[in-house]
Design a protein around this motif. Structure first.
Motif, PDB file in Angstrom:
ATOM      1  N   LEU A   1       0.853  -1.140  -0.182  1.00  0.00           N
ATOM      2  CA  LEU A   1       0.007  -0.052   0.023  1.00  0.00           C
ATOM      3  C   LEU A   1       0.778   1.347  -0.035  1.00  0.00           C
ATOM      4  O   LEU A   1       0.439   2.317  -0.767  1.00  0.00           O
ATOM      5  N   ARG A   2       2.029   1.222   0.842  1.00  0.00           N
ATOM      6  CA  ARG A   2       2.951   2.436   0.826  1.00  0.00           C
ATOM      7  C   ARG A   2       3.371   2.432  -0.522  1.00  0.00           C
ATOM      8  O   ARG A   2       3.572   3.688  -1.089  1.00  0.00           O
TER       9      ARG A   2
ATOM     10  N   ARG B   1       0.637   4.046  -2.796  1.00  0.00           N
ATOM     11  CA  ARG B   1       0.548   5.485  -2.491  1.00  0.00           C
ATOM     12  C   ARG B   1       1.637   6.331  -3.292  1.00  0.00           C
ATOM     13  O   ARG B   1       1.443   7.412  -3.756  1.00  0.00           O
TER      14      ARG B   1
ATOM     15  N   THR C   1       1.255   9.642  -5.860  1.00  0.00           N
ATOM     16  CA  THR C   1       1.576  10.902  -5.067  1.00  0.00           C
ATOM     17  C   THR C   1       2.884  11.437  -5.490  1.00  0.00           C
ATOM     18  O   THR C   1       3.145  12.796  -5.358  1.00  0.00           O
TER      19      THR C   1
END
Length: 201
Positions: free
Chosen positions: A85-86, A89, A93
């Motif tokens: 998930l990191r 992200r 971003t």
């Protein structure tokens, strides 16, 4: 003896070539030129412990303590999901490109901790190195340590090539969009591996 060494080398390289969280992280460190030597060294040292534990018959412990495998399964799945998930992200971003001087995102300590977790919290590492390589090595009797040495050599050669060979791709990853794609692939891969650990009953 060389044929036994080659057999261990061939089995190990066939297992480690599959895309995994550990491989993806080593590739990422190589692309960023961040702590590549220590990360590769830790991967090789971990492989040595795992492979020779299997050769020595450590697989018996896993058979007698199935709860340990379950603990590794759920702990590994949680860590892989969090890291995946990191990465996803970051893919959506971050807009920075890979700099030529390879500024590291993590400290050396953080990189080594991540490497250790991606290695030791992965159930399939134990199944492949301790279980499969250990079981096959047992068929070689007195030559099992030579077989294990061949398996370890394959792992170390692979990690060195993956870590240091990635530098050749650095110009490609100088583009922000390419780096975003890598983060996305790493994220999806790790989430898929987390799901596989949970569903692989």
């Amino acid at each position: 003896m060389f044929s036994i060494f080659a057999a261990g080398f061939a089995l190990s390289i066939s297992l480690i070539l599959a895309i995994g969280a550990q491989n993806a992280f080593v590739l990422r460190q190589g692309l960023r030129r961040a702590h590549v030597g220590p990360v590769v060294a830790l991967c090789c040292a971990s492989e040595a412990v795992l492979i020779f534990s299997g050769v020595a018959g450590f697989g018996v412990i896993a058979d007698s303590a199935p709860w340990a495998l379950e603990l590794m399964r759920w702990g590994g799945a949680a860590f892989l999901a969090m890291y995946g998930l990191r990465s996803l992200r970051a893919a959506f971003t971050k807009v920075d490109a890979l700099q030529a001087d390879g500024i590291a995102e993590q400290s050396l300590g953080a990189a080594l901790i991540t490497t250790a977790l991606l290695t030791w919290a992965n159930l399939h590492v134990y199944l492949d190195t301790v279980g499969l390589i250990g079981a096959v090595s047992a068929t070689y009797d007195d030559g099992r340590w030579v077989f294990g040495s061949g398996a370890l050599a394959a792992s170390c050669v692979f990690f060195v090539i993956l870590g240091y060979g990635a530098r050749g791709l650095a110009p490609f990853f100088a583009r922000p969009k390419a780096w975003a794609w890598l983060d996305a692939i790493v994220g999806v891969t790790m989430l898929a591996l987390a799901a596989k650990l949970v569903l692989d009953l």
